[in-house]
Motif scaffolding. Structure first.
Motif, mmCIF file in Angstrom:
data_model
loop_
_atom_site.group_PDB
_atom_site.id
_atom_site.type_symbol
_atom_site.label_atom_id
_atom_site.label_comp_id
_atom_site.label_asym_id
_atom_site.label_seq_id
_atom_site.Cartn_x
_atom_site.Cartn_y
_atom_site.Cartn_z
ATOM 1 N N ASP A 1 4.094 138.176 197.008
ATOM 2 C CA ASP A 1 5.539 138.393 197.181
ATOM 3 C C ASP A 1 6.328 137.119 196.880
ATOM 4 N N VAL A 2 5.784 135.973 197.257
ATOM 5 C CA VAL A 2 6.462 134.705 196.997
ATOM 6 C C VAL A 2 6.550 134.446 195.496
ATOM 7 N N VAL A 3 5.424 134.633 194.800
ATOM 8 C CA VAL A 3 5.398 134.404 193.357
ATOM 9 C C VAL A 3 6.382 135.333 192.650
ATOM 10 N N GLU A 4 6.355 136.613 193.021
ATOM 11 C CA GLU A 4 7.269 137.576 192.397
ATOM 12 C C GLU A 4 8.719 137.229 192.707
ATOM 13 N N GLY A 5 8.974 136.770 193.948
ATOM 14 C CA GLY A 5 10.339 136.413 194.334
ATOM 15 C C GLY A 5 10.876 135.233 193.561
ATOM 16 N N VAL A 6 10.036 134.220 193.348
ATOM 17 C CA VAL A 6 10.473 133.023 192.617
ATOM 18 C C VAL A 6 10.725 133.346 191.144
ATOM 19 N N LEU A 7 9.892 134.223 190.579
ATOM 20 C CA LEU A 7 10.019 134.540 189.153
ATOM 21 C C LEU A 7 11.066 135.607 188.864
ATOM 22 N N SER A 8 11.515 136.315 189.877
ATOM 23 C CA SER A 8 12.455 137.419 189.665
ATOM 24 C C SER A 8 13.867 136.914 189.403
ATOM 25 N N GLY A 9 14.662 137.764 188.800
ATOM 26 C CA GLY A 9 16.082 137.473 188.632
ATOM 27 C C GLY A 9 16.429 136.613 187.451
ATOM 28 N N GLY A 10 15.451 136.084 186.734
ATOM 29 C CA GLY A 10 15.742 135.249 185.563
ATOM 30 C C GLY A 10 16.430 133.957 185.960
ATOM 31 N N GLY A 11 17.113 133.344 185.031
ATOM 32 C CA GLY A 11 17.826 132.099 185.302
ATOM 33 C C GLY A 11 16.941 130.903 185.545
ATOM 34 N N LEU A 12 15.677 130.977 185.071
ATOM 35 C CA LEU A 12 14.759 129.863 185.303
ATOM 36 C C LEU A 12 15.132 128.685 184.403
ATOM 37 N N SER A 13 15.142 127.518 184.979
ATOM 38 C CA SER A 13 15.538 126.320 184.229
ATOM 39 C C SER A 13 14.462 125.926 183.232
ATOM 40 N N GLY A 14 14.888 125.387 182.096
ATOM 41 C CA GLY A 14 13.945 125.009 181.052
ATOM 42 C C GLY A 14 13.075 123.829 181.408
ATOM 43 N N TRP A 15 13.531 122.958 182.311
ATOM 44 C CA TRP A 15 12.754 121.756 182.620
ATOM 45 C C TRP A 15 11.458 122.066 183.360
ATOM 46 N N CYS A 16 11.368 123.259 183.956
ATOM 47 C CA CYS A 16 10.178 123.585 184.762
ATOM 48 C C CYS A 16 9.302 124.644 184.089
ATOM 49 N N GLU B 1 6.593 124.306 182.541
ATOM 50 C CA GLU B 1 5.184 124.028 182.861
ATOM 51 C C GLU B 1 4.780 124.688 184.167
ATOM 52 N N GLN B 2 5.617 124.519 185.212
ATOM 53 C CA GLN B 2 5.312 125.052 186.532
ATOM 54 C C GLN B 2 5.449 126.582 186.571
ATOM 55 N N THR B 3 6.503 127.116 185.933
ATOM 56 C CA THR B 3 6.681 128.571 185.957
ATOM 57 C C THR B 3 5.611 129.282 185.121
ATOM 58 N N THR B 4 5.082 128.592 184.098
ATOM 59 C CA THR B 4 3.986 129.184 183.321
ATOM 60 C C THR B 4 2.755 129.380 184.195
ATOM 61 N N VAL B 5 2.447 128.386 185.016
ATOM 62 C CA VAL B 5 1.313 128.518 185.934
ATOM 63 C C VAL B 5 1.574 129.646 186.929
ATOM 64 N N LEU B 6 2.810 129.777 187.398
ATOM 65 C CA LEU B 6 3.149 130.866 188.321
ATOM 66 C C LEU B 6 2.951 132.230 187.655
ATOM 67 N N ARG B 7 3.272 132.331 186.375
ATOM 68 C CA ARG B 7 3.085 133.611 185.682
ATOM 69 C C ARG B 7 1.593 133.931 185.516
ATOM 70 N N HIS B 8 0.795 132.910 185.250
ATOM 71 C CA HIS B 8 -0.659 133.129 185.203
ATOM 72 C C HIS B 8 -1.169 133.568 186.583
ATOM 73 N N LEU B 9 -0.645 132.949 187.631
ATOM 74 C CA LEU B 9 -1.048 133.334 188.993
ATOM 75 C C LEU B 9 -0.615 134.762 189.286
ATOM 76 N N HIS B 10 0.604 135.115 188.892
ATOM 77 C CA HIS B 10 1.098 136.480 189.101
ATOM 78 C C HIS B 10 0.192 137.488 188.391
ATOM 79 N N SER B 11 -0.176 137.184 187.155
ATOM 80 C CA SER B 11 -1.069 138.068 186.398
ATOM 81 C C SER B 11 -2.414 138.202 187.098
ATOM 82 N N HIS B 12 -2.941 137.091 187.578
ATOM 83 C CA HIS B 12 -4.232 137.104 188.277
ATOM 84 C C HIS B 12 -4.181 137.981 189.529
ATOM 85 N N LEU B 13 -3.114 137.858 190.303
ATOM 86 C CA LEU B 13 -2.988 138.644 191.534
ATOM 87 C C LEU B 13 -2.862 140.134 191.233
#
Length: 468
Positions: free
Chosen positions: A121-136, A138-150
């Protein structure tokens, strides 16, 4: 107990600290307190903490990368997520020193079934809604891999594939290697194939095909070959699928049980393939594999052998084989019936040529379980496609099979009789009575035997018998 507003207020207060080192320590102190909750961490608070960074364009990069990096590391800790093909988290020296601490905090925070639910739920909440900053990225890519794994753990294959599709691989702030792109594409292909979305899988496989040359990694190449075999299977290109499955079944990097599964898939797809010379070669190759006869079910081996030797396959044998087919292999085909029914019908047409010199459409229909017109159409299509050597006598409603001696695999391979120079010559078949054709065959066979005997005598291969 702190509410979500309290967390937002605390984050705003920390963001106003001018000293970067002090600000980092304050953020990390708050993160530690959220992860160290006596029961389970609050989903809403962790989401608010993560979004404070991922949606911000004003946080200094040195602060954001250290804190968000450790936040992501804590979310990934305790999972079996494969690290290969994912973006790594870049940390400075102090961040590396803190890494093990936040790994332990994350492992403890998300223990148990409820903890895994909170993590997702935390991973989905952080990734939801768009508006993700370009500087991160690297970190959001790992979160998407984690989301896929879960999602894979929940067997939501399509959702897991879509999570990976959201990873920006082009036009991003981070440098992405071709190896990483290839790993992501192949993973998406395999996930889409798991849920039967082979059309979308083909798109990503095409992208992977442009990059496969960059890797020498055996596991990646194996995944690519296996994906190719399954795509051939899903798109009903069964001859190609059987060849790829058979090749993969010899790879020692795969567990023995999985190799046998690949071998079984190879046999199955070879049987489903359209009758013709290409399938005959695939069937012969599989029949020479001892594992087919020793490790697979006897019914499967028998079906393969019947197809290879062109024996007529009975309805009860088809029914037994059909029970082991996958859903996409039961698809309906043009002209009626399933893929298997079409394959068996075409096979039985060819098998009739080994039993009969000619056959009426009515009798052929009885064998194929079709009406005479449908039986004629099946034979005509095979003749047109060069998969059956025969001709049709429309007025008499008969199908005549050409002489099969010139089609034998051994004869084709040798080109001559016994290597003694007796050429196999094909003659055009003209409509004639059965008795006339039979007489011609006897005459041609006698001539060949006499010529062969003469060649043997001339070469002195048999010593002369002394006169009595």
């Amino acid at each position: 107990m702190n509410t979500e507003n309290d967390i937002s207020n605390q984050l705003s207060t920390i963001a106003s600290i001018s000293n970067q080192k002090e600000r980092i320590q304050s953020y990390l102190s708050l993160l530690s307190s959220l992860l160290s909750s006596s029961d389970h961490p609050s989903t809403d608070k962790l989401i608010t903490f993560g979004k404070h960074f991922t949606n911000s364009t004003t946080i200094p990069m040195v602060v954001g990368r250290r804190v968000l990096g450790l936040y992501v590391i804590s979310l990934c800790s305790g999972t079996s997520m494969e690290k290969k093909g994912t973006a790594s988290i870049s940390l400075d020296e102090e961040g590396i020193n803190d890494k093990s601490r936040y790994e332990d905090l994350g492992t403890q925070a998300f223990k148990g079934e409820k903890g895994e639910e909170i993590r997702r739920d935390v991973v989905e909440g952080v990734l939801s809604g768009g508006g993700l900053s370009g500087w991160c990225d690297e970190q959001t890519t790992v979160l998407r891999h984690l989301h896929s794994h879960l999602l894979q753990l929940e067997e939501d294959w399509l959702g897991a594939a879509r999570a990976l599709m959201q990873i920006p691989l082009e036009g991003t702030s981070r440098l992405i290697s071709d190896e990483e792109k290839l790993a992501v594409y192949i993973k998406i292909v395999r996930l889409l194939l798991e849920c039967g979305e082979w059309g979308q899988a083909q798109t990503y496989f095409s992208r992977a095909s442009l990059l496969i040359h960059v890797t020498k990694d055996k596991e990646t190449n194996l995944s690519y070959r296996l994906s190719q075999a399954r795509l051939f299977d899903f798109s009903a290109r069964f001859n190609e699928a059987a060849q790829r499955y058979h090749e993969v079944s010899f790879d020692s990097a795969i567990a023995e049980e999985d190799r046998l599964q690949m071998l079984k898939a190879a046999v199955t797809t070879s049987i489903l393939a359209p009758a013709g010379p290409q399938r005959s070669r695939v069937l012969a190759s599989l029949n020479r594999d001892d594992r087919v006869h020793t490790s697979l079910s006897p019914s499967l081996a028998t079906m393969l052998r019947k197809m290879l030797l062109e024996y007529i396959v009975r309805a009860e044998e088809v029914k037994e084989f059909e029970a082991g087919l996958e859903e996409h292999q039961r698809a309906k085909v043009e002209g009626g019936g399933t893929v298997l029914e079409r394959a068996v019908r075409e096979h039985n047409v060819g098998a009739c040529g080994k039993v009969y010199d000619n056959i009426s459409f009515e009798a052929l229909g009885n064998i194929l379980n079709l009406d005479p017109d449908s039986a004629e159409n099946t034979a005509r299509r095979m003749i047109e496609q060069g998969r059956l050597r025969a001709w049709i006598d429309q007025p008499l409603q008969l199908l005549y099979f050409e002489s099969r001696s010139s089609h034998d695999t051994d004869a084709e391979a040798q080109g001559t009789a016994g290597g003694l120079g007796i050429e196999n010559k094909e003659k055009d078949v003209e409509p004639r009575l059965w008795s006339e054709r039979w007489d011609d065959r006897i005459r041609e066979t006698s001539i060949k035997v006499e010529a062969l005997a003469e060649q043997i005598q001339q070469k002195g291969l048999i010593p002369a018998v002394p006169a009595a």
